[in-house]
Design an enzyme around this catalytic site. Structure first.
Site, short mmCIF file in Angstrom:
data_model
loop_
_atom_site.label_atom_id
_atom_site.label_comp_id
_atom_site.label_asym_id
_atom_site.label_seq_id
_atom_site.Cartn_x
_atom_site.Cartn_y
_atom_site.Cartn_z
N ASP A 7 0.86 -1.20 0.00
CA ASP A 7 0.00 0.00 0.00
C ASP A 7 0.89 1.23 0.00
O ASP A 7 2.08 1.17 0.34
CB ASP A 7 -0.93 0.03 1.22
CG ASP A 7 -1.88 1.23 1.18
OD1 ASP A 7 -2.42 1.54 0.09
OD2 ASP A 7 -2.08 1.90 2.21
N SER A 8 0.29 2.37 -0.37
CA SER A 8 1.03 3.63 -0.32
C SER A 8 1.40 3.98 1.12
O SER A 8 2.29 4.79 1.33
CB SER A 8 0.15 4.74 -0.89
OG SER A 8 -1.02 4.84 -0.11
N CYS A 70 -4.16 -1.45 -2.35
CA CYS A 70 -4.28 -0.02 -2.56
C CYS A 70 -5.13 0.17 -3.81
O CYS A 70 -4.74 -0.27 -4.90
CB CYS A 70 -2.88 0.57 -2.76
SG CYS A 70 -2.88 2.33 -3.19
N GLU A 162 -2.63 9.14 7.72
CA GLU A 162 -1.17 8.93 7.74
C GLU A 162 -0.51 9.77 8.83
O GLU A 162 0.46 9.36 9.44
CB GLU A 162 -0.56 9.29 6.37
CG GLU A 162 -0.85 8.28 5.27
CD GLU A 162 -0.11 6.95 5.43
OE1 GLU A 162 1.09 6.98 5.74
OE2 GLU A 162 -0.75 5.90 5.27
N CYS A 194 -11.05 2.70 -0.75
CA CYS A 194 -9.67 3.02 -0.40
C CYS A 194 -9.38 2.23 0.86
O CYS A 194 -10.20 2.22 1.80
CB CYS A 194 -9.54 4.52 -0.13
SG CYS A 194 -7.98 4.98 0.67
N HIS A 196 -7.51 2.71 3.26
CA HIS A 196 -7.40 3.48 4.51
C HIS A 196 -8.78 3.65 5.17
O HIS A 196 -8.85 3.84 6.39
CB HIS A 196 -6.84 4.88 4.24
CG HIS A 196 -5.36 4.94 4.04
ND1 HIS A 196 -4.73 4.44 2.93
CD2 HIS A 196 -4.36 5.48 4.82
CE1 HIS A 196 -3.42 4.66 3.02
NE2 HIS A 196 -3.18 5.28 4.16
#
Ligand code: DGL
Length: 270
Positions: A7-8, A70, A162, A194, A196
């Protein structure tokens, strides 16, 4: 024996957590590209370059199969990678299809023509790059007819998560849900597009109301991976160790990951 999860940043941990529960015997190597998150505001070329570099690192760590946990990378880079980049004997899979199969009531490999399904009005919450790619609508159109999709690009939410600023993330989620409802007052389903966003799932559900069924990816992807490995057991690669790799600051990333997964996680430099 290891499977790579990319994932990012921290979002893919929602998928990792579900895979660990479903397949506790499989070592997992996680790669969080925290130094370059968020991907959602980057160009498709940029996302492609970053995603291929990270995937390469996961191949080097003994993974033959890498899951792009992601949506932004799945939407912007996966097809290009599968068409000309993935080396022989390796596999890269995304997180879109299991979700769309659940939404359209299909099993893996059901390639029958598109048909009417239970949901009619679907709200899609995703990053700006995922929304711009229209990848979700394309995958849905292969499988379902008569589904109205309204997409909301949720700027800022990934950055806030993040940064560990969950108060800001909550405020942003509520304002994105309001914006969506102005365009589609009564969705019957919502997609958290997403990885997240499951960290904010309760807030999405609360803001959307109890009548809206919220689809989130983690357990759907874990189930689909278990099914895939049943059919292709040789795709569990030679790696034997679970690892957490990051391009960001290992200490900060470890602290946030420990908070999200509610167990001690130790990231090391990628
Ligand atoms: N977790 C990523 C996704 O699923 C976040 C992308 C980003 O870094 O903006 O899209």
């Amino acid at each position: 024996m290891a499977v790579g999860i990319f994932d990012s940043g921290l979002g893919g941990l929602t998928v990792l957590g579900a895979i660990e529960k479903r397949l506790p015997q499989v070592p997992l190597v996680y790669f969080g590209d925290n130094a370059h998150a968020p991907y959602g505001v980057r160009t498709a070329d940029d996302i492609y370059d970053l995603t291929t570099q990270a995937t390469e690192r996961l191949f080097d760590a003994g993974c033959d199969l890498v899951i792009l946990a992601c949506n932004t990378a799945s939407a912007a880079a996966l097809r290009r990678m599968q068409e000309g980049w993935v080396p022989k004997g390796k596999r890269v899979l995304g997180v879109f299809v299991p979700l769309i199969e659940a939404l359209t009531e299909r099993h893996w490999g059901d390639n029958s023509p598109p048909r009417e399904v239970g949901v009619k009005h679907v709200a899609l919450f995703a990053t700006p790059a995922t929304v711009r790619s229209r990848a979700f609508q394309r995958e849905l159109a292969f499988r379902a007819i008569g589904v109205d999709v309204e997409a909301q690009a949720c700027g800022g939410v990934v950055d806030a998560i993040e940064e560990g600023d969950l108060i800001l993330a909550e405020a942003l989620v509520r304002s994105h849900v309001d914006a969506l409802k102005r365009k589609m007052p009564e969705p019957d389903a919502a997609i958290l597009g997403c990885t997240h966003y499951p960290l904010m799932e309760e807030i999405f559900q609360d803001a959307l109301g109890d009548n809206v069924r919220v689809f989130s990816q983690a357990s759907l992807v874990a189930e689909s991976l278990a099914d895939y490995l049943d059919r292709r057991p040789e795709m569990v690669g030679p790696g034997t160790e679970s690892l957490f790799l990051t391009t960001g600051n290992p200490r900060n990333v470890s602290n946030r990951a420990t908070q999200f997964l509610r167990r001690k996680i130790e990231f090391i430099p990628a």
